[in-house]
Design a protein around this motif. Structure first.
Motif, PDB file in Angstrom:
ATOM      1  N   UNK A 130       0.832  -1.205   0.000  1.00 21.80           N
ATOM      2  CA  UNK A 130       0.000   0.000   0.000  1.00 21.80           C
ATOM      3  C   UNK A 130       0.871   1.262   0.000  1.00 21.80           C
ATOM      4  N   UNK A 131       1.974   1.230   0.736  1.00 22.90           N
ATOM      5  CA  UNK A 131       2.885   2.380   0.768  1.00 22.90           C
ATOM      6  C   UNK A 131       3.508   2.594  -0.612  1.00 22.90           C
ATOM      7  N   UNK A 132       3.950   1.515  -1.251  1.00 25.20           N
ATOM      8  CA  UNK A 132       4.529   1.645  -2.597  1.00 25.20           C
ATOM      9  C   UNK A 132       3.502   2.197  -3.587  1.00 25.20           C
ATOM     10  N   UNK A 133       2.280   1.692  -3.512  1.00 24.62           N
ATOM     11  CA  UNK A 133       1.229   2.148  -4.420  1.00 24.62           C
ATOM     12  C   UNK A 133       0.908   3.628  -4.199  1.00 24.62           C
ATOM     13  N   UNK A 134       0.855   4.037  -2.940  1.00 28.03           N
ATOM     14  CA  UNK A 134       0.559   5.434  -2.639  1.00 28.03           C
ATOM     15  C   UNK A 134       1.704   6.339  -3.073  1.00 28.03           C
ATOM     16  N   UNK A 135       2.941   5.869  -2.946  1.00 29.85           N
ATOM     17  CA  UNK A 135       4.078   6.648  -3.446  1.00 29.85           C
ATOM     18  C   UNK A 135       4.000   6.822  -4.961  1.00 29.85           C
ATOM     19  N   UNK A 136       3.591   5.762  -5.672  1.00 30.80           N
ATOM     20  CA  UNK A 136       3.400   5.872  -7.129  1.00 30.80           C
ATOM     21  C   UNK A 136       2.318   6.894  -7.454  1.00 30.80           C
ATOM     22  N   UNK A 137       1.235   6.876  -6.688  1.00 33.73           N
ATOM     23  CA  UNK A 137       0.162   7.838  -6.902  1.00 33.73           C
ATOM     24  C   UNK A 137       0.652   9.267  -6.668  1.00 33.73           C
ATOM     25  N   UNK A 138       1.452   9.456  -5.616  1.00 33.35           N
ATOM     26  CA  UNK A 138       1.973  10.783  -5.315  1.00 33.35           C
ATOM     27  C   UNK A 138       2.867  11.286  -6.444  1.00 33.35           C
ATOM     28  N   UNK A 139       3.731  10.424  -6.964  1.00 29.68           N
ATOM     29  CA  UNK A 139       4.578  10.819  -8.091  1.00 29.68           C
ATOM     30  C   UNK A 139       3.728  11.182  -9.312  1.00 29.68           C
ATOM     31  N   UNK A 140       2.662  10.423  -9.542  1.00 33.35           N
ATOM     32  CA  UNK A 140       1.784  10.708 -10.679  1.00 33.35           C
ATOM     33  C   UNK A 140       1.083  12.055 -10.497  1.00 33.35           C
ATOM     34  N   UNK A 141       0.650  12.357  -9.288  1.00 31.10           N
ATOM     35  CA  UNK A 141      -0.005  13.643  -9.029  1.00 31.10           C
ATOM     36  C   UNK A 141       1.001  14.777  -9.224  1.00 31.10           C
ATOM     37  N   UNK A 182       0.065   5.198   6.789  1.00 32.79           N
ATOM     38  CA  UNK A 182       0.474   3.816   6.517  1.00 32.79           C
ATOM     39  C   UNK A 182       1.840   3.511   7.125  1.00 32.79           C
ATOM     40  N   UNK A 183       2.753   4.462   7.039  1.00 35.36           N
ATOM     41  CA  UNK A 183       4.087   4.258   7.595  1.00 35.36           C
ATOM     42  C   UNK A 183       4.033   4.130   9.114  1.00 35.36           C
ATOM     43  N   UNK A 184       3.237   4.966   9.760  1.00 32.48           N
ATOM     44  CA  UNK A 184       3.143   4.876  11.218  1.00 32.48           C
ATOM     45  C   UNK A 184       2.465   3.574  11.645  1.00 32.48           C
ATOM     46  N   UNK A 185       1.485   3.107  10.875  1.00 40.74           N
ATOM     47  CA  UNK A 185       0.838   1.829  11.180  1.00 40.74           C
ATOM     48  C   UNK A 185       1.826   0.679  11.029  1.00 40.74           C
ATOM     49  N   UNK A 186       2.658   0.736   9.993  1.00 42.88           N
ATOM     50  CA  UNK A 186       3.682  -0.290   9.792  1.00 42.88           C
ATOM     51  C   UNK A 186       4.672  -0.293  10.959  1.00 42.88           C
ATOM     52  N   UNK A 187       5.073   0.900  11.388  1.00 41.40           N
ATOM     53  CA  UNK A 187       6.015   0.994  12.506  1.00 41.40           C
ATOM     54  C   UNK A 187       5.392   0.462  13.792  1.00 41.40           C
TER      55      UNK A 187
END
Length: 107
Positions: free
Chosen positions: A12-23, A81-86
């Motif tokens: 989910x973090x990787x996918x959201x990072x891809x979305x951020x780059x696209x935006x 997502x990062x804080x949940x993973x941590x």
């Protein structure tokens, strides 16, 4: 005890990072419906004003606000997502430490 299962969150973090780059590249696919409508309305309003030979400042601001709102939303989602993973990793480490202490016993 094995490693904590964070594959779902990592994906989910990787996918959201891809979305951020696209935006940031001004691609439309990661936007939600409200953001798409705001961008489309700003572009339509701006093009109408261009045809009428008027200023497009307000339409440009509207589009830029929509893009920045999308960036802010995705950045907040990545942080959550990062804080949940941590938290999951910390809970697993705490459980391992407790199990190690328990297994050592008093002798």
């Amino acid at each position: 005890m094995g490693k904590p299962d964070t594959r779902r969150l990592d994906r989910a973090i990787r996918q959201t990072n891809r979305k951020l780059e696209a935006v940031q590249n001004r691609e439309m696919w990661p936007l939600d419906g409200r953001e798409r409508r705001a961008v489309a309305a700003g572009i339509a309003g701006g093009s109408y004003r261009v045809v009428r030979h008027k200023s497009t400042d307000r339409a440009e601001r509207k589009v830029e606000t929509a893009w920045s709102a999308a960036e802010t939303r995705l950045i907040a989602e990545i942080a959550a997502l990062t804080s949940e993973r941590q938290r999951i990793v910390n809970d697993e480490a705490k459980a391992k430490a407790k199990a190690a202490k328990k297994s050592s016993g008093w002798w």
